[in-house]
Enzyme design. Structure first.
Site: not given
Length: 337
Positions: A155, A158-159
């Site tokens: 992701c 997300c990261d």
């Protein structure tokens, strides 16, 4: 019957619940909080390594979560899910650490069975919220387990902003729209982004493919696969890659690897009974969490193949709870009338 937390109802006693929630990620726990505060007395089955994850879902396998509102300094994924769980319990949710392995949605009340009790009498519920999530597809590369969440992610949103990826060379595996989107997003943080495409062409839409190929910070490596993830034991720092046409192998020094090869929704429990799309995601009525069966609602990544974020999962969990509460109130009102 007194509420049980982390408990197991004796086999001689079968429950009937107004609402049963299957799943223990942000969607499931948000639904539980809303229903518990509405005095619905929800029962939440958090599963026992269901779909390959511990209770709490995908976030239990992540490290720093920096994009969930309310935590300006970030929070560890497992810690965030512990807080979700504590809040569910605080308001009276009955949490059961078992997996629902069989379900019958052909008539209401719905019937379901726990793992290992499939031949026993069923337990029942007036409404069910499916919040079983989805898991990122992995390649099983050598070194993948060692460096998962230590340089390998599924992701970018997300990261991608995590400090270890900033101003570093990064790689994305995939050739579809998701890969194009992830690679383009990562150019905000990485020094350069390599996209590994197994074939000699992209599966992405023309507009996404054009954007990818024209980006100055992106290099597409055609006919290329990764064969091994390497690092210093703590963080990823290199990929071994192979050209599938020439057979040539070489090193690709990168500090981050992002999989964009799709997700697998955890819908095997209900796929034959609810309407799903070609990828297995539960289809809901637009703008709602109502599925093709009245009284069954779907929330979180099990029905969201586009956003797949903790915050959107929590939002759909709220929607499912409000819709289930409304259905029960309407039916109870009609019975009284």
């Amino acid at each position: 019957m007194a509420p049980l937390t982390n408990g197991k109802v004796p086999k001689s006693t079968k429950m009937h619940s107004k609402v049963v929630i299957i799943g223990s990620g942000p969607a499931g726990h948000t639904a539980a909080v809303y229903l518990a505060r509405a005095n619905i007395n929800p029962v939440l089955f958090e599963g026992f390594m269901a779909n390959g994850f511990a209770a709490g879902g995908q976030l239990t396998t992540t490290t720093d979560v920096e994009n969930y509102p309310g935590f300006p300094s970030g929070i560890l994924g497992p810690e965030l899910m512990d807080k979700f769980r504590e809040q569910s319990i605080r308001f009276g949710t009955q949490i059961i650490t078992e997996t629902v392995s069989k379900i019958d949605l052909s008539a209401r009340p719905f019937r379901y069975w726990r793992e290992g009790e499939e031949h026993d009498e069923a337990e029942t519920a007036d409404a069910i919220i499916i919040a079983t999530g989805a898991s990122a597809k992995r390649l099983g590369l050598k070194g993948e387990v060692t460096y998962w969440q230590s340089g390998i992610s599924a992701c970018a949103v997300c990261d991608g902003a995590v400090p270890i990826f900033r101003n570093q060379p990064l790689a994305v595996i995939g050739g579809g729209d998701s890969a194009a989107e992830e690679a383009t997003y990562l150019t905000k943080y990485g020094s350069h982004v390599y996209v590994l495409v197994r074939r000699s062409e992209l599966r992405a839409s023309k507009i996404m493919a054009k954007r990818l190929m024209n980006h100055p910070k992106i290099t597409i490596l055609w006919n290329t696969v990764a064969t091994e993830c390497q690092g210093d034991g703590d963080l990823l720092n290199n990929l071994r890659i192979k050209n599938v046409v020439t057979g040539e192998e070489r090193d690709l020094p990168v500090r981050g690897l992002f999989y964009a090869i799709g997700h697998e929704p955890a819908t095997s429990l209900v796929r034959s009974q609810l309407q799903t799309d070609l990828d297995g995601y539960i289809i809901t009525v637009p703008g709602t969490t109502q599925t093709s069966v009245k009284g069954v609602f779907a929330a979180g990544d099990v029905q969201d193949k586009r956003y797949r974020q903790a915050i959107t999962s929590a939002g759909s969990g709220c929607m499912a709870a409000l819709e289930a509460e409304r259905l029960i109130a309407e039916e109870e009102g009609s019975e009284e009338a």
